[in-house]
Structures are given as C-alpha cells and as structure tokens.
Design an enzyme around this catalytic site. Structure first.
Site, mmCIF file in Angstrom:
data_model
loop_
_atom_site.group_PDB
_atom_site.id
_atom_site.type_symbol
_atom_site.label_atom_id
_atom_site.label_comp_id
_atom_site.label_asym_id
_atom_site.label_seq_id
_atom_site.Cartn_x
_atom_site.Cartn_y
_atom_site.Cartn_z
ATOM 1 N N ARG A 97 -7.956 2.593 -10.940
ATOM 2 C CA ARG A 97 -6.842 1.651 -11.145
ATOM 3 C C ARG A 97 -5.876 1.690 -9.966
ATOM 4 N N SER A 145 11.477 10.129 -3.098
ATOM 5 C CA SER A 145 12.298 9.351 -4.043
ATOM 6 C C SER A 145 13.351 8.530 -3.315
ATOM 7 N N GLY A 245 10.581 -4.414 -4.157
ATOM 8 C CA GLY A 245 10.108 -5.596 -4.895
ATOM 9 C C GLY A 245 8.613 -5.510 -5.193
ATOM 10 N N ILE A 345 -7.403 18.945 -29.559
ATOM 11 C CA ILE A 345 -8.291 18.608 -30.683
ATOM 12 C C ILE A 345 -9.737 18.956 -30.333
ATOM 13 N N GLY A 348 -12.232 24.147 -26.923
ATOM 14 C CA GLY A 348 -12.782 24.536 -25.621
ATOM 15 C C GLY A 348 -13.508 23.383 -24.947
ATOM 16 N N GLU A 371 4.998 5.957 -7.706
ATOM 17 C CA GLU A 371 5.661 4.695 -8.087
ATOM 18 C C GLU A 371 7.018 4.952 -8.736
ATOM 19 N N GLY A 372 7.704 6.015 -8.274
ATOM 20 C CA GLY A 372 8.984 6.404 -8.861
ATOM 21 C C GLY A 372 8.734 7.484 -9.897
HETATM 22 P P1 TGC Z 1 19.567 0.715 -3.797
HETATM 23 O O1 TGC Z 1 20.844 0.727 -3.026
HETATM 24 O O2 TGC Z 1 19.591 0.810 -5.278
HETATM 25 O O3 TGC Z 1 18.727 -0.589 -3.427
HETATM 26 C C1 TGC Z 1 18.565 -1.007 -2.076
HETATM 27 C C2 TGC Z 1 18.301 -2.490 -2.096
HETATM 28 O O4 TGC Z 1 17.091 -2.753 -2.820
HETATM 29 C C3 TGC Z 1 17.355 -3.618 -3.925
HETATM 30 N N1 TGC Z 1 16.463 -3.192 -5.010
HETATM 31 C C4 TGC Z 1 15.396 -3.890 -5.377
HETATM 32 N N2 TGC Z 1 14.927 -5.081 -4.970
HETATM 33 C C5 TGC Z 1 13.787 -5.542 -5.544
HETATM 34 N N3 TGC Z 1 13.142 -4.840 -6.486
HETATM 35 C C6 TGC Z 1 13.569 -3.630 -6.909
HETATM 36 N N4 TGC Z 1 12.880 -2.923 -7.804
HETATM 37 C C7 TGC Z 1 14.761 -3.106 -6.360
HETATM 38 N N5 TGC Z 1 15.472 -1.965 -6.536
HETATM 39 C C8 TGC Z 1 16.518 -2.036 -5.696
HETATM 40 C C9 TGC Z 1 18.818 -3.413 -4.233
HETATM 41 O O5 TGC Z 1 19.351 -4.519 -4.913
HETATM 42 C C10 TGC Z 1 19.381 -3.261 -2.842
HETATM 43 O O6 TGC Z 1 19.439 -4.541 -2.254
HETATM 44 P P2 TGC Z 1 20.642 -4.909 -1.236
HETATM 45 O O7 TGC Z 1 20.375 -6.337 -0.885
HETATM 46 O O8 TGC Z 1 21.899 -4.700 -2.052
HETATM 47 O O9 TGC Z 1 20.517 -3.959 -0.086
HETATM 48 O O10 TGC Z 1 18.644 1.839 -3.174
HETATM 49 P P3 TGC Z 1 18.751 3.415 -3.223
HETATM 50 O O11 TGC Z 1 18.511 3.907 -1.843
HETATM 51 O O12 TGC Z 1 20.000 3.851 -3.938
HETATM 52 O O13 TGC Z 1 17.474 3.832 -4.094
HETATM 53 C C11 TGC Z 1 17.316 3.459 -5.408
HETATM 54 C C12 TGC Z 1 16.040 4.069 -5.994
HETATM 55 C C13 TGC Z 1 16.123 5.578 -6.071
HETATM 56 C C14 TGC Z 1 15.911 3.502 -7.405
HETATM 57 C C15 TGC Z 1 14.808 3.651 -5.151
HETATM 58 O O14 TGC Z 1 14.870 4.138 -3.884
HETATM 59 C C16 TGC Z 1 13.499 4.059 -5.775
HETATM 60 O O15 TGC Z 1 12.951 3.314 -6.580
HETATM 61 N N6 TGC Z 1 12.903 5.246 -5.396
HETATM 62 C C17 TGC Z 1 11.580 5.623 -5.827
HETATM 63 C C18 TGC Z 1 10.612 5.472 -4.681
HETATM 64 C C19 TGC Z 1 9.269 5.033 -5.116
HETATM 65 O O16 TGC Z 1 9.061 4.532 -6.212
HETATM 66 N N7 TGC Z 1 8.288 5.167 -4.248
HETATM 67 C C20 TGC Z 1 6.970 4.685 -4.524
HETATM 68 C C21 TGC Z 1 6.122 4.707 -3.278
HETATM 69 S S1 TGC Z 1 4.653 3.741 -3.427
HETATM 70 C C22 TGC Z 1 3.676 4.615 -4.466
HETATM 71 O O17 TGC Z 1 4.017 5.569 -5.049
HETATM 72 C C23 TGC Z 1 2.334 4.061 -4.647
HETATM 73 S S2 TGC Z 1 1.329 4.928 -5.715
HETATM 74 C C24 TGC Z 1 0.155 3.777 -5.774
HETATM 75 C C25 TGC Z 1 -0.959 3.968 -6.690
HETATM 76 O O18 TGC Z 1 -1.891 4.706 -6.296
HETATM 77 O O19 TGC Z 1 -0.949 3.319 -7.770
HETATM 78 P P1 FAD Z 2 10.711 14.141 -4.289
HETATM 79 O O1 FAD Z 2 11.386 12.853 -4.042
HETATM 80 O O2 FAD Z 2 10.904 15.241 -3.300
HETATM 81 O O3 FAD Z 2 11.112 14.656 -5.727
HETATM 82 C C1 FAD Z 2 10.900 16.002 -6.164
HETATM 83 C C2 FAD Z 2 11.567 16.161 -7.527
HETATM 84 O O4 FAD Z 2 12.978 15.916 -7.390
HETATM 85 C C3 FAD Z 2 11.063 15.156 -8.542
HETATM 86 O O5 FAD Z 2 10.950 15.776 -9.808
HETATM 87 C C4 FAD Z 2 12.147 14.095 -8.581
HETATM 88 O O6 FAD Z 2 12.228 13.416 -9.842
HETATM 89 C C5 FAD Z 2 13.385 14.928 -8.318
HETATM 90 N N1 FAD Z 2 14.448 14.117 -7.736
HETATM 91 C C6 FAD Z 2 14.477 13.492 -6.524
HETATM 92 N N2 FAD Z 2 15.614 12.802 -6.365
HETATM 93 C C7 FAD Z 2 16.331 12.969 -7.501
HETATM 94 C C8 FAD Z 2 17.588 12.496 -7.957
HETATM 95 N N3 FAD Z 2 18.333 11.668 -7.215
HETATM 96 N N4 FAD Z 2 18.016 12.888 -9.169
HETATM 97 C C9 FAD Z 2 17.247 13.692 -9.945
HETATM 98 N N5 FAD Z 2 16.073 14.188 -9.574
HETATM 99 C C10 FAD Z 2 15.607 13.815 -8.369
HETATM 100 N N6 FAD Z 2 3.540 6.643 -1.712
HETATM 101 C C11 FAD Z 2 3.321 5.528 -0.967
HETATM 102 O O7 FAD Z 2 4.190 5.078 -0.223
HETATM 103 N N7 FAD Z 2 2.107 4.899 -1.017
HETATM 104 C C12 FAD Z 2 1.089 5.347 -1.796
HETATM 105 O O8 FAD Z 2 0.023 4.731 -1.824
HETATM 106 C C13 FAD Z 2 1.298 6.525 -2.568
HETATM 107 N N8 FAD Z 2 0.277 7.053 -3.302
HETATM 108 C C14 FAD Z 2 0.434 8.278 -3.909
HETATM 109 C C15 FAD Z 2 -0.656 8.924 -4.489
HETATM 110 C C16 FAD Z 2 -0.504 10.199 -5.051
HETATM 111 C C17 FAD Z 2 -1.690 10.905 -5.621
HETATM 112 C C18 FAD Z 2 0.766 10.800 -5.091
HETATM 113 C C19 FAD Z 2 0.961 12.149 -5.716
HETATM 114 C C20 FAD Z 2 1.851 10.165 -4.518
HETATM 115 C C21 FAD Z 2 1.713 8.917 -3.907
HETATM 116 N N9 FAD Z 2 2.769 8.292 -3.238
HETATM 117 C C22 FAD Z 2 2.568 7.155 -2.502
HETATM 118 C C23 FAD Z 2 4.053 8.995 -3.113
HETATM 119 C C24 FAD Z 2 4.916 8.939 -4.359
HETATM 120 O O9 FAD Z 2 5.506 7.678 -4.510
HETATM 121 C C25 FAD Z 2 5.978 10.047 -4.215
HETATM 122 O O10 FAD Z 2 5.293 11.264 -4.423
HETATM 123 C C26 FAD Z 2 7.101 9.890 -5.207
HETATM 124 O O11 FAD Z 2 7.884 8.738 -4.924
HETATM 125 C C27 FAD Z 2 8.023 11.125 -5.233
HETATM 126 O O12 FAD Z 2 8.348 11.552 -3.953
HETATM 127 P P2 FAD Z 2 8.157 13.109 -3.546
HETATM 128 O O13 FAD Z 2 6.774 13.501 -3.914
HETATM 129 O O14 FAD Z 2 8.588 13.235 -2.143
HETATM 130 O O15 FAD Z 2 9.137 13.899 -4.496
#
Ligand code: TGC
Ligand code: FAD
Length: 392
Positions: A97, A145, A245, A345, A348, A371-372
């Site tokens: 997925r 994050s 986004g 359930i 082993g 993805e957060g």
């Molecule tokens: P913040 O100041 O809240 O926002 C910055 C700007 O972004 C806008 N915004 C969004 N726009 C569209 N969609 C959203 N979901 C949005 N969330 C925020 C916001 O309005 C602002 O716009 P502007 O015009 O005012 O500048 O940003 P922040 O730096 O305080 O961070 C907020 C936070 C912590 C929620 C954000 O950074 C976050 O979501 N962190 C988590 C990072 C994350 O999810 N990484 C994922 C990496 S990709 C991945 O994991 C792929 S796994 C793939 C797989 O195998 O399935």
């Molecule tokens: P950190 O951000 O260092 O967080 C460590 C711990 O601190 C977590 O428990 C977190 O919840 C906590 N923490 C952090 N900030 C705060 C806060 N403000 N308040 C409270 N607690 C907090 N990323 C991509 O870009 N593309 C991909 O394709 C992708 N694929 C992935 C595949 C796998 C298998 C994995 C494991 C990760 C992947 N990621 C990808 C990265 C993924 O999105 C990050 O691992 C995730 O966003 C968390 O970042 P980190 O691992 O650096 O943890």
C-alpha cells in the site's frame, strides 16, 4: 501465508452506502490481492525484498493515480474508490500500500496539482502505467516532524539549479526512477523539484535491517551538487503548504488502508478461535476471547464509518486537514491494537509467518510514525479545537 481465506467483515452493512462502481473496484482489488499478493508476501517480508513483480499489476488495477483524471492516465475514480483500493491492498500488506500511496498521492498528485502541462504530460501517464516509479523526499536526518526546518537547498545557476542535501526514510527510493524533492531556494522558500535517476551526484542508498515494512524498500536520497534542469521545478505552489497538501491525500489513503490490515487480523483471529480447541472447547467459547473479538469488530465498524464519511467530505471538497489527521490517528491506533490482540488469540502460532498478523503488527509500527506521527496528529486536532499551536 499458505491459503488466503479472508472474508471481509461488514457488521453495519456499509456496502449499502457504496455505489456499484465502489464495490466493483473494491472487489477487483480484493481478488488481485488474493491472487498476486497473498501467495508471495510472507516470503518477501521474511527476505526483506520489495516484490517488484507486483508493480505492473498495481498499475493494471488502477492503484497508481486512482483519482488522477483519465486524460493523464489515471483511473478518474472518486475518493471512496481510492480509499477502498488502499484498504484492500493494505489487507495484503502495508508496504505494498505504501508503494501505491507514494506513487499516487506523493508523486502523481504534486505533479498534477503543482506542475506545468508539459510536466503532467511527460510524467503522469508513465507513472500511472508503472513505467516510471516515483518517491517523495521531505524528511531529512535532522528534520522529521518539523519539515519546515529542512536543510536541503538549491541555487539558481542561470541555466539550471544546483541541489545539495539529503533525505532519509524515503519509501521506494532505492529503485525509484524519479523523486519529488522538497528543498529551499536562496530566499528560504520551499519548492518541489523533480529529480531523475541518472543525474550526476544523485544517489539512493537503501536502509537495511528494518523490522517493519520489510516488503517495502526504504532508503535515502543524497544530492551532491546535482544539476537539475529548470523545467523540473514544480512552479504552481511553494512554501511548506505544498508538501503538506500532498500529505493530506496520502494520510486519507492510510486511514482507509489500515482498516484493511485490521480486518485481516480480526478475520484470521476469529477463524482461529473457532477452530482451536483447548480444555475440550473452541477457544472462541471463552469469554475472554469473545471480549477481544467483540471489541475488534466494534472498533473496525466505527473506523469504517468515520472513514466513509471522510470520503464523502473529500468528494465534496469539504474535508479539512484536521479531519484527515483524526482519521489517520484513530484508525492506525485501532489497527495496531487489533493486531496485538489478534496475535494473542493465536497464542504461539501468532508469532509465526504462517499467519499474517505479526507482519501487519510490525508494519503498523511504521504506519503510526510516518505521514505524521501519532503525537503530531493529536496536536493537529488540538490546534483545530483550541486555535493554539502546541508544536513549538
Ligand atoms: P505550519 O505553520 O502549521 O504550516 C505551514 C504552512 O503550511 C500550511 N499547511 C497546510 N497546507 C496544506 N495542507 C496541509 N495539511 C497543511 N498543514 C499546514 C499552513 O497553512 C501554512 O501555510 P502558510 O501559507 O500560512 O505558510 O507549519 P509547522 O512548521 O508549524 O508544522 C506543522 C506540522 C507539525 C503539523 C507539520 O509540519 C507536519 O505535519 N509535520 C509532520 C511531517 C510529516 O507528516 N511528514 C511526512 C513525510 S512523508 C511520509 O512520511 C511518507 S510515508 C509514505 C508511505 O510509505 O506511505
Ligand atoms: P521525530 O520527528 O524525531 O520524532 C520523534 C518523536 O518525537 C516522535 O514520537 C514524535 O511524535 C515526537 N515529537 C516530535 N515533535 C514533537 C512535538 N512538537 N510535540 C510532541 N512530540 C513530538 N518521509 C518522507 O519524506 N518520504 C517517505 O517516503 C517516507 N517514508 C517512510 C517510510 C518509513 C518506513 C518510515 C519509518 C518513515 C518514512 N518517512 C518518509 C519519514 C516519516 O515521515 C518520519 O519518520 C516521521 O515524520 C517522523 O519523523 P522522525 O522519524 O524524524 O521522528
């Protein structure tokens, strides 16, 4: 897994709310998973190998760009069909997925939304038919994050951009043909760039020794003075909101996907509990086991409705980021709890690769982080209801 006996639970007749097209798409994906994924997935996970032979099948069932318009090679489906496809694929394995999520929501979506017409025509049809595989580089070694702090940068060199930096934890990176990479320009503004395999200075080393998502390839993206043609910049959106986004779309897919993993664990545990005899009776006849199973089907049913409603809101263009966070967070926790209970359930037997449960459980340890993280999604809900950001 030897024989896939999966039967999908639908306790509250959610099927009545689905269109004929939804059911057709869901059933076709389910059949494909039974035929192509179930027989090979356990070995792939044990060997920590991404089963590349599934890529053409994923393209054929429309899992690459389900909601991208047909003129660009997508399936042109609605958000509920997209969700159901993710549910069925993750019923097979979260890693498979992941590949479909990344290709659709993190590579095709940004090219479709933020790219030029030329970029759409050049990349989308080939991504839809699996000729090209993409990955998405947002996370960095020092910024997970908090992606807004990213250090990857590009400079305008006149006739090209020069890209330097590194991304970590990137799904599909070791074999991807292209990467959608997020980097800051000289004014500190975040932009998306399409980086292609073969560009000098671009490498994608694999991350080994994972205990989770073993059937998915994860790696790094390293940019050492990579010359990126100017036409590879995604021009139509910049700032952190651009990558975030895309995450909305992928997180929505995960909210559906993990229901599939939970269903598979529940279905396996129910069947096992009815067949396994202890103290002269099936273990399903003991109240403690019934409590586990009853709570599982209750939580799956609640998640199904939360997510179906979110799909309706997305079809109407009304779903908010915070609503998506709630569903991703709730459903992943639901699925991981069900996997843990289901594992018990089976006693082993639950720890062996003869059953899918332990694999799902280990996979979900990544899904609850990527993805957060679980914490970040709670804080997104907290911000939404209080108006006060508690991230910093
Ligand atoms: P913040 O100041 O809240 O926002 C910055 C700007 O972004 C806008 N915004 C969004 N726009 C569209 N969609 C959203 N979901 C949005 N969330 C925020 C916001 O309005 C602002 O716009 P502007 O015009 O005012 O500048 O940003 P922040 O730096 O305080 O961070 C907020 C936070 C912590 C929620 C954000 O950074 C976050 O979501 N962190 C988590 C990072 C994350 O999810 N990484 C994922 C990496 S990709 C991945 O994991 C792929 S796994 C793939 C797989 O195998 O399935
Ligand atoms: P950190 O951000 O260092 O967080 C460590 C711990 O601190 C977590 O428990 C977190 O919840 C906590 N923490 C952090 N900030 C705060 C806060 N403000 N308040 C409270 N607690 C907090 N990323 C991509 O870009 N593309 C991909 O394709 C992708 N694929 C992935 C595949 C796998 C298998 C994995 C494991 C990760 C992947 N990621 C990808 C990265 C993924 O999105 C990050 O691992 C995730 O966003 C968390 O970042 P980190 O691992 O650096 O943890």
């Amino acid at each position: 897994m030897s024989v896939d006996l999966f039967q999908s639970p639908d306790y509250y007749h959610l099927d009545d709310l689905l269109s004929e097209e939804h059911k057709l798409v869901r059933d076709a994906t389910r059949e494909w998973v039974k035929r192509e994924v179930s027989p090979i997935i356990e070995d792939a996970a044990q060997e920590a190998k991404f089963p590349k032979q599934l890529l053409s099948g994923l393209a054929e069932i429309g899992a690459f760009g389900p909601y991208i318009p047909e003129e660009y090679g997508g399936a042109g489906l609605d958000q509920i069909s997209y969700g159901l496809i993710m549910q069925e694929i993750e019923r097979g394995d979260s890693g498979i997925r992941s590949t479909a999520s990344v290709q659709s929501s993190l590579v095709m979506y940004p090219i479709y939304k933020y790219g030029t017409e030329e970029q759409r025509e050049k990349y989308l049809p080939k991504l839809a038919n699996g000729e090209l595989i993409g990955c998405f580089g947002l996370t960095e070694p020092n910024h997970g994050s908090n992606p807004g702090g990213m250090e990857t940068r590009f400079k305008d060199m006149g006739d090209h951009y020069l890209l330097n930096g590194a991304k970590l934890w990137i799904s599909n990176s070791p074999f991807a043909d292209i990467a959608v990479v997020w980097a800051k320009n000289e004014e500190d503004r975040i932009h998306g760039l399409i980086v292609e395999r073969g560009m000098e200075g671009f490498t994608t080393p694999e991350t080994h020794h994972k205990w989770s998502l073993r059937a998915s390839a994860t790696g790094e993206l390293i940019f050492d003075n990579v010359k990126v043609p100017k036409e590879n910049l995604l021009p139509n959106k910049s700032g952190l909101g651009a990558p975030l986004g895309c995450l909305d779309s992928a997180r929505y897919g995960i909210a559906w996907g993990v229901i599939g993993a939970a269903m598979d664990c529940y279905d396996t545990a129910l069947r096992y509990a009815k067949e396994r005899i202890q103290f002269g009776k099936p273990i399903a006849s003991f109240q403690l086991q019934q409590k586990k199973l009853a709570e599982m089907i209750t939580e799956i049913t609640k998640a199904q409705f939360l997510t179906w409603r979110l799909g309706v809101l997305r079809n109407e263009g009304r779903a908010t980021t915070a609503q998506i966070s709630m569903a991703k967070r709730n459903n992943v926790e639901m699925a991981i709890n069900i996997a843990r209970e289901a594992r018990q359930i089976l006693g082993g037997m639950g720890i062996t690769g003869d059953y899918s449960i332990m694999r799902h459980m280990m996979n979900l340890e990544s899904v609850i982080t990527y993805e957060g993280t679980h914490d970040i999604h709670l804080l997104i809900t907290g911000l939404d209801i209080t108006g006060i950001p508690a991230f910093k």
